[in-house]
Enzyme design. Structure first.
Site, PDB file in Angstrom:
ATOM      1  N   GLY A  27      -6.333 -15.691   5.007  1.00 25.76           N
ATOM      2  CA  GLY A  27      -6.651 -15.031   6.283  1.00 25.76           C
ATOM      3  C   GLY A  27      -7.893 -15.616   6.917  1.00 25.76           C
ATOM      4  O   GLY A  27      -8.563 -16.483   6.346  1.00 25.76           O
ATOM      5  N   ASP A  83     -11.152 -11.511  -0.772  1.00 30.36           N
ATOM      6  CA  ASP A  83     -10.044 -11.539   0.184  1.00 30.36           C
ATOM      7  C   ASP A  83     -10.277 -10.535   1.312  1.00 30.36           C
ATOM      8  O   ASP A  83     -11.071  -9.595   1.164  1.00 30.36           O
ATOM      9  CB  ASP A  83      -8.723 -11.212  -0.553  1.00 30.36           C
ATOM     10  CG  ASP A  83      -7.507 -11.751   0.189  1.00 30.36           C
ATOM     11  OD1 ASP A  83      -7.648 -12.256   1.321  1.00 30.36           O
ATOM     12  OD2 ASP A  83      -6.390 -11.667  -0.374  1.00 30.36           O
ATOM     13  N   GLY A  84      -9.572 -10.720   2.399  1.00 29.88           N
ATOM     14  CA  GLY A  84      -9.606  -9.781   3.516  1.00 29.88           C
ATOM     15  C   GLY A  84      -8.594  -8.666   3.303  1.00 29.88           C
ATOM     16  O   GLY A  84      -7.938  -8.590   2.275  1.00 29.88           O
ATOM     17  N   LYS A  96      -2.460  -4.957   2.820  1.00 34.96           N
ATOM     18  CA  LYS A  96      -2.648  -6.388   3.003  1.00 34.96           C
ATOM     19  C   LYS A  96      -1.296  -7.037   3.293  1.00 34.96           C
ATOM     20  O   LYS A  96      -0.263  -6.429   3.101  1.00 34.96           O
ATOM     21  CB  LYS A  96      -3.235  -7.010   1.722  1.00 34.96           C
ATOM     22  CG  LYS A  96      -4.691  -6.635   1.510  1.00 34.96           C
ATOM     23  CD  LYS A  96      -5.298  -7.337   0.321  1.00 34.96           C
ATOM     24  CE  LYS A  96      -5.058  -8.803   0.243  1.00 34.96           C
ATOM     25  NZ  LYS A  96      -5.428  -9.574   1.452  1.00 34.96           N
ATOM     26  N   GLY A  97      -1.351  -8.287   3.773  1.00 37.81           N
ATOM     27  CA  GLY A  97      -0.107  -9.027   3.919  1.00 37.81           C
ATOM     28  C   GLY A  97       0.267  -9.448   5.321  1.00 37.81           C
ATOM     29  O   GLY A  97       1.346  -9.976   5.550  1.00 37.81           O
ATOM     30  N   ARG A  98      -0.683  -9.243   6.280  1.00 34.78           N
ATOM     31  CA  ARG A  98      -0.411  -9.747   7.632  1.00 34.78           C
ATOM     32  C   ARG A  98      -0.128 -11.247   7.578  1.00 34.78           C
ATOM     33  O   ARG A  98       0.688 -11.771   8.324  1.00 34.78           O
ATOM     34  CB  ARG A  98      -1.618  -9.444   8.542  1.00 34.78           C
ATOM     35  CG  ARG A  98      -1.472  -9.871   9.969  1.00 34.78           C
ATOM     36  CD  ARG A  98      -2.828 -10.130  10.603  1.00 34.78           C
ATOM     37  NE  ARG A  98      -3.714 -10.908   9.742  1.00 34.78           N
ATOM     38  CZ  ARG A  98      -3.632 -12.217   9.566  1.00 34.78           C
ATOM     39  NH1 ARG A  98      -2.728 -12.911  10.189  1.00 34.78           N
ATOM     40  NH2 ARG A  98      -4.471 -12.841   8.749  1.00 34.78           N
ATOM     41  N   GLU A 105      -1.552 -12.815  -3.652  1.00 34.40           N
ATOM     42  CA  GLU A 105      -2.840 -12.126  -3.547  1.00 34.40           C
ATOM     43  C   GLU A 105      -2.924 -11.024  -4.604  1.00 34.40           C
ATOM     44  O   GLU A 105      -3.905 -10.909  -5.330  1.00 34.40           O
ATOM     45  CB  GLU A 105      -3.015 -11.516  -2.147  1.00 34.40           C
ATOM     46  CG  GLU A 105      -3.251 -12.562  -1.070  1.00 34.40           C
ATOM     47  CD  GLU A 105      -3.275 -11.999   0.348  1.00 34.40           C
ATOM     48  OE1 GLU A 105      -3.833 -12.664   1.212  1.00 34.40           O
ATOM     49  OE2 GLU A 105      -2.709 -10.916   0.588  1.00 34.40           O
ATOM     50  N   LYS A 123     -11.199  -2.155  10.607  1.00 38.25           N
ATOM     51  CA  LYS A 123     -10.116  -2.062   9.605  1.00 38.25           C
ATOM     52  C   LYS A 123     -10.186  -0.756   8.799  1.00 38.25           C
ATOM     53  O   LYS A 123      -9.307  -0.482   7.990  1.00 38.25           O
ATOM     54  CB  LYS A 123     -10.215  -3.240   8.621  1.00 38.25           C
ATOM     55  CG  LYS A 123     -10.262  -4.628   9.262  1.00 38.25           C
ATOM     56  CD  LYS A 123      -8.899  -5.221   9.376  1.00 38.25           C
ATOM     57  CE  LYS A 123      -8.870  -6.658   9.867  1.00 38.25           C
ATOM     58  NZ  LYS A 123      -9.179  -7.649   8.890  1.00 38.25           N
TER      59      LYS A 123
HETATM   60  O1  5RP Z   1      -3.586  -9.948   3.577  1.00 35.45           O
HETATM   61  C1  5RP Z   1      -3.869 -10.954   4.171  1.00 35.45           C
HETATM   62  C2  5RP Z   1      -3.005 -12.141   4.214  1.00 35.45           C
HETATM   63  O2  5RP Z   1      -1.782 -11.910   3.571  1.00 35.45           O
HETATM   64  C3  5RP Z   1      -5.206 -11.056   4.868  1.00 35.45           C
HETATM   65  O3  5RP Z   1      -6.198 -11.010   3.908  1.00 35.45           O
HETATM   66  C4  5RP Z   1      -5.359  -9.924   5.833  1.00 35.45           C
HETATM   67  O4  5RP Z   1      -4.290  -9.978   6.751  1.00 35.45           O
HETATM   68  C5  5RP Z   1      -6.685  -9.994   6.593  1.00 35.45           C
HETATM   69  O5  5RP Z   1      -6.726 -11.142   7.377  1.00 35.45           O
HETATM   70  P1  5RP Z   1      -7.891 -11.448   8.399  1.00 35.45           P
HETATM   71  O6  5RP Z   1      -9.121 -11.676   7.583  1.00 35.45           O
HETATM   72  O7  5RP Z   1      -7.435 -12.680   9.148  1.00 35.45           O
HETATM   73  O8  5RP Z   1      -8.017 -10.259   9.308  1.00 35.45           O
END
Ligand code: 5RP
EC number: 5.3.1.6
Length: 227
Positions: A27, A83-84, A96-98, A105, A123
């Site tokens: 992300g 991770d985000g 998560k998972g966008r 992950e 968020k």
């Molecule tokens: O889960 C994810 C990817 O599968 C990302 O960590 C989540 O979508 C956050 O992304 P970003 O930091 O771009 O907002």
């Protein structure tokens, strides 16, 4: 928002020490972290740090920024994963998972000694699913059946379509993604387990009870939430 992302990514560096194996998330927020981590490694301020990527995106960024990468099957343990997330509730449960990388992950973050999450204040939600759907990685042949079965949970699911490719998004593992909107998620852990019980579901984007620390970028600086 970019400013908040950079601020939490910088703060995350304080958790990294020599000789650590670091899970590298996916992300835009983690991308800053990987960039900054690479800089410290290149400047020899950190030694013998290796990254375990959660996606092709993380792997490419690590290689580009000078973070040596190893596979999960090459390490005995992961010291920390960074991770985000798309949503964080008051108990530090996540969606998560966008970026469609949720399966790798979760595999890596579940096993990390510390799972550190980086988000901006937008968020934070009272209840998971308030804004974002729950992504579900599914075996392609089963997508339609699973989309229908999910209605039992008072939810509707949509097949995620690609933007720079015709047809559906295909994950790093060769699967499809369903984005499921639930009327109300009362028990994230229970729903996470229930969804994974459906044959054909590979993994879902509810990460209940695994985040240890969440760094939140706010207009008043970075705030630290701990479970
Ligand atoms: O889960 C994810 C990817 O599968 C990302 O960590 C989540 O979508 C956050 O992304 P970003 O930091 O771009 O907002």
């Amino acid at each position: 928002m970019e400013e908040f992302k950079r601020a939490v990514a910088k703060e995350a560096l304080k958790f990294i020490e020599d000789d650590m194996i670091v899970g590298l998330g996916t992300g835009s927020t983690t991308a800053y972290f990987i960039e900054y981590l690479g800089k410290l490694i290149m400047e020899e301020e950190l030694e013998d740090v290796y990254g375990v990527p959660t996606s092709y995106q993380a792997r490419l960024l690590a290689l580009e920024n000078g973070v040596p990468v190893v596979g999960l099957d090459e390490v005995d343990a992961i010291d920390i994963a960074v991770d985000g997330a798309d949503e964080v509730d008051p108990h530090l449960n996540l969606i998560k998972g966008r970026g469609a990388a949720l399966t790798m992950e979760k595999i890596i973050e579940y096993r990390a000694g510390t799972f550190l999450v980086l988000v901006d204040e937008g968020k934070l939600v009272e209840r998971l699913g308030q804004r974002m759907p729950v992504p579900i990685e599914v075996i392609p042949a089963a997508w339609r059946a699973i989309a229908e079965e999910i209605e039992v949970f008072n939810a509707t699911a949509e097949l995620r379509m690609a933007s720079k490719k015709d047809g559906p998004v295909v994950t790093d593992n060769g699967n499809f993604i369903l984005d499921a909107r639930f009327h109300r998620i009362d028990d994230p852990l229970d729903l996470e387990i229930e969804l994974n019980n459906i044959p054909g579901v590979v993994e879902n984007g509810i990460f209940a009870d695994i985040a240890d620390i969440v760094l939140v970028g706010t207009k008043d600086g970075v705030k630290k939430l701990e479970r």
